[in-house]
Design a protein around this motif. Structure first.
Motif, PDB file in Angstrom:
ATOM      1  N   CYS A 368       0.828  -1.207   0.000  1.00 23.88           N
ATOM      2  CA  CYS A 368       0.000   0.000   0.000  1.00 23.88           C
ATOM      3  C   CYS A 368       0.866   1.262   0.000  1.00 23.88           C
ATOM      4  N   ALA A 369       2.011   1.187   0.669  1.00 24.06           N
ATOM      5  CA  ALA A 369       2.909   2.342   0.661  1.00 24.06           C
ATOM      6  C   ALA A 369       3.471   2.580  -0.739  1.00 24.06           C
ATOM      7  N   ASP A 370       3.816   1.505  -1.440  1.00 18.64           N
ATOM      8  CA  ASP A 370       4.327   1.648  -2.810  1.00 18.64           C
ATOM      9  C   ASP A 370       3.256   2.208  -3.753  1.00 18.64           C
ATOM     10  N   LEU A 371       1.994   1.852  -3.505  1.00 18.05           N
ATOM     11  CA  LEU A 371       0.895   2.290  -4.378  1.00 18.05           C
ATOM     12  C   LEU A 371       0.161   3.501  -3.804  1.00 18.05           C
ATOM     13  N   GLN A 372       0.816   4.250  -2.957  1.00 14.34           N
ATOM     14  CA  GLN A 372       0.137   5.351  -2.264  1.00 14.34           C
ATOM     15  C   GLN A 372      -0.434   6.383  -3.237  1.00 14.34           C
ATOM     16  N   LEU A 373       0.352   6.784  -4.244  1.00 18.07           N
ATOM     17  CA  LEU A 373      -0.121   7.798  -5.184  1.00 18.07           C
ATOM     18  C   LEU A 373      -1.325   7.273  -5.975  1.00 18.07           C
ATOM     19  N   THR A 374      -1.245   5.998  -6.408  1.00 17.51           N
ATOM     20  CA  THR A 374      -2.362   5.415  -7.158  1.00 17.51           C
ATOM     21  C   THR A 374      -3.609   5.320  -6.283  1.00 17.51           C
ATOM     22  N   LEU A 375      -3.422   4.953  -5.020  1.00 12.73           N
ATOM     23  CA  LEU A 375      -4.562   4.847  -4.109  1.00 12.73           C
ATOM     24  C   LEU A 375      -5.210   6.205  -3.857  1.00 12.73           C
ATOM     25  N   GLU A 376      -4.371   7.224  -3.738  1.00  9.86           N
ATOM     26  CA  GLU A 376      -4.915   8.571  -3.491  1.00  9.86           C
ATOM     27  C   GLU A 376      -5.657   9.085  -4.717  1.00  9.86           C
ATOM     28  N   SER A 378      -7.171   7.361  -7.049  1.00  6.58           N
ATOM     29  CA  SER A 378      -8.428   6.625  -7.266  1.00  6.58           C
ATOM     30  C   SER A 378      -9.337   6.655  -6.049  1.00  6.58           C
ATOM     31  N   GLN A 379      -8.806   7.158  -4.903  1.00  4.02           N
ATOM     32  CA  GLN A 379      -9.550   7.182  -3.653  1.00  4.02           C
ATOM     33  C   GLN A 379     -10.006   5.768  -3.248  1.00  4.02           C
ATOM     34  N   ALA A 380      -9.175   4.789  -3.530  1.00  5.16           N
ATOM     35  CA  ALA A 380      -9.518   3.392  -3.244  1.00  5.16           C
ATOM     36  C   ALA A 380      -9.554   3.145  -1.740  1.00  5.16           C
ATOM     37  N   GLU A 381     -10.458   2.251  -1.340  1.00  8.69           N
ATOM     38  CA  GLU A 381     -10.588   1.859   0.056  1.00  8.69           C
ATOM     39  C   GLU A 381     -10.157   0.390   0.182  1.00  8.69           C
ATOM     40  N   ILE A 382      -9.163   0.185   1.039  1.00  9.98           N
ATOM     41  CA  ILE A 382      -8.638  -1.171   1.236  1.00  9.98           C
ATOM     42  C   ILE A 382      -8.917  -1.607   2.672  1.00  9.98           C
ATOM     43  N   THR A 383      -9.582  -2.746   2.823  1.00 10.51           N
ATOM     44  CA  THR A 383      -9.873  -3.328   4.139  1.00 10.51           C
ATOM     45  C   THR A 383      -9.104  -4.637   4.260  1.00 10.51           C
ATOM     46  N   ILE A 409      -7.441  -1.799  -8.812  1.00 12.08           N
ATOM     47  CA  ILE A 409      -7.600  -0.347  -8.989  1.00 12.08           C
ATOM     48  C   ILE A 409      -7.713  -0.006 -10.475  1.00 12.08           C
ATOM     49  N   LYS A 410      -6.903  -0.690 -11.317  1.00 14.90           N
ATOM     50  CA  LYS A 410      -6.896  -0.366 -12.743  1.00 14.90           C
ATOM     51  C   LYS A 410      -8.226  -0.735 -13.399  1.00 14.90           C
ATOM     52  N   TYR A 411      -8.768  -1.885 -13.040  1.00 17.69           N
ATOM     53  CA  TYR A 411     -10.008  -2.332 -13.671  1.00 17.69           C
ATOM     54  C   TYR A 411     -11.223  -2.002 -12.779  1.00 17.69           C
ATOM     55  N   ARG A 412     -11.283  -0.745 -12.338  1.00 21.52           N
ATOM     56  CA  ARG A 412     -12.386  -0.317 -11.471  1.00 21.52           C
ATOM     57  C   ARG A 412     -13.554   0.190 -12.309  1.00 21.52           C
ATOM     58  N   GLN A 413     -14.722   0.250 -11.657  1.00 16.19           N
ATOM     59  CA  GLN A 413     -15.893   0.844 -12.293  1.00 16.19           C
ATOM     60  C   GLN A 413     -15.679   2.354 -12.400  1.00 16.19           C
TER      61      GLN A 413
END
Length: 511
Positions: A368-376, A378-383, A409-413
């Motif tokens: 998650c740290a490596d993908l931080q920019l991508t997560l921010e 896309s505003q993805a929520e990871i549980t 994240i890439k293949y999101r709606q």
């Protein structure tokens, strides 16, 4: 002389009638007594002896009657004939009394020890018949059991030998004779040492003596590379199991024999094919390394000089020239990406690290740290549910999780916030990881194809990529002796499952 004869005749005429009367009465009484004794014995004997005793009784009664008549008609019977008949009947009576003295002793004197076995035999005849019948039934059941065991012995799927303590073969089934190429019945009586190669007989003799001292059940295949000698001298590879027969007087042992000639041949074939595959894989890995490593340098030059030309420092392109040079740069970039993916795929086994205790919770945090920019973006929520630690190649497992989370994240709606749920569950000796998303999903018919090399379900203009990510994931999981699969419905998201063993096969073998 005449006077003397007169005296004799006168004396005989005086004492002969008296003597004849006295002896006749005694003989009659004796015969009546003997007849009564035989009649008593007849009532206590079996059917066969009863008839003979009754016959003797009738004969003696007849003699008594004759003796009595002899007394009455004494003048008509000569002295010599009379005495001779009486002696014969007396001798016959005494003989009969001697033969039946045990019964007479019990009848006259009450001796319970004499004649008792015969009386008990008569009384216990029904019990003896029942016992005989039971014995006959048991013998018949034993014969049926012996036939059943012989049938089982003969129809066994393996060769069977019964070996005595002195190493002689007591019994051999047809399959054992076929394995060692002996005629029917040809192995019985031979020493089992004759089935062992000459170079191994001294050690086999020692091992067999030690086994006889403490016989135990030995499973098939406990000893490797065993060979038997056939009748024609040919050696055949075999597996042997031993099982001592409980209660055997000769300490017999059942040896189960399996001819593994075909298995050995198949193993040699498999080893040969494995060596060929290993050589082929090695060549492919070398080719992939060369293709991905040595081709990167010319690609780097193509990209660099194409960009220099696009910078207009060495002339100006027309509109079409700029467009075409852009195609060259994009194609070279895609080629470099493909080569990088191919290099990563080839390095899964060739450049792998050793397995070590890996905390999956910490590993997910690093991803998650490596993908931080991508997560921010896309505003993805990871549980993430609490995960356990497993033996794994940490760098490769990190690559797997990064690929799966990145794909989610890439293949999101387009109109939904990406939601990713990661959980784990221990299932006996395995650990199941689940990565679920709410992305675009895919049709279930492609659940297996997505893990193939360079397989893509979408065009590059829609979703960038080389189609190597999931193929690399599967190869990594296979190296971990696990498996990976996916379930999905188009438009409803996907679930990826990763099943990993808690104890790898190498560790089981070491144990």
């Amino acid at each position: 002389m005449e006077q003397t004869l007169y005296r004799v005749e006168h004396a005989s005429s005086v004492w002969w009638p008296q003597m004849q009367l006295f002896s006749g009465l005694i003989l009659s009484l004796f015969c009546v007594f003997a007849a009564l004794c035989f009649f008593v014995m007849a009532t206590q004997q079996t059917a066969t002896t009863r008839l003979s005793n009754l016959a003797l009784s009738v004969c003696l009664l007849s003699q008594a009657c004759l003796s009595f008549l002899g007394v009455v008609a004494s003048e008509s019977i000569s002295l010599m004939v009379y005495l001779l008949l009486n002696c014969v009947f007396v001798i016959a009576g005494l003989t009969a009394l001697y033969c039946y003295r045990s019964v007479l002793s019990r009848v006259l004197f009450g001796d319970s020890n004499q004649g008792l076995p015969q009386i008990q035999a008569d009384q216990l005849t029904p019990e003896l018949e029942a016992t005989q019948k039971e014995l006959e039934q048991e013998i018949e059941a034993a014969n049926r059991m012996r036939q059943r065991m012989q049938s089982i012995f003969e129809s066994a799927p393996n060769g069977m030998l019964v070996v005595r303590k002195d190493s002689t073969i007591a019994q051999a089934n047809t399959l054992a004779e076929s394995i060692f190429r002996y005629p029917e019945g040809g192995m019985v009586g031979l020493s089992v040492e004759g089935l062992v190669p000459k170079e191994h007989r001294p050690q086999h003799h020692v091992d067999r003596n030690n086994y006889v001292k403490a016989p135990t059940k030995r499973m098939m295949g406990d000893r490797k590379d065993l060979y038997g000698v056939c009748l024609d001298g040919h050696k055949v590879p075999v597996e042997i199991g031993l099982n001592p027969i409980e209660g055997s007087f000769d300490q017999e042992i059942v040896a189960t024999i399996v001819d593994i000639s075909e298995r050995k041949q198949y193993q040699r074939f498999i080893e040969s094919r494995n060596n060929e595959l290993e050589n082929s894989n090695r060549e492919l890995q070398e080719f992939a390394f060369i293709a991905s490593h040595d081709l990167r340098e010319p690609l780097r030059k193509i990209i660099a000089f194409s960009r220099l030309l696009q910078g207009e420092d060495y002339g100006t392109f027309t509109a079409e020239g700029k467009e075409y040079s852009g195609y060259v740069v994009d194609a070279a970039e895609r080629m470099r990406t493909l080569l990088d993916s191919l290099l990563s795929y080839s390095r899964v086994t060739s450049m792998a690290n050793s397995f070590e205790k890996t905390d999956l919770n910490a590993l997910i945090e690093e991803v998650c740290a490596d993908l931080q920019l991508t997560l921010e973006e896309s505003q993805a929520e990871i549980t993430v549910s609490p995960l356990m630690s497993i033996e794994a190649d940490a760098s490769q497992m990190r690559q797997v999780m990064q690929n799966l989370i990145g794909n989610a994240i890439k293949y999101r709606q387009p109109d939904q916030v990406p939601k990713i749920v990661i959980s784990g569950e221990q299932q006996e000796s395995k650990y199941l990881l689940t990565i679920q998303d709410n992305g675009i999903g895919f049709e279930s018919e492609y659940a297996e194809q997505i893990f193939e090399v360079f397989k893509r379900l979408h065009g590059r203009d829609q979703y960038p990529g080389t189609g190597m990510g999931l193929a690399i994931c599967r190869k990594i999981i296979l190296r971990h002796q696990g498996r990976i699969w996916a379930d999905s419905l188009k438009g409803e998201g996907s679930i990826f499952y990763i099943e990993l063993p808690l104890i790898r096969q190498e560790e089981r073998l070491n144990e």
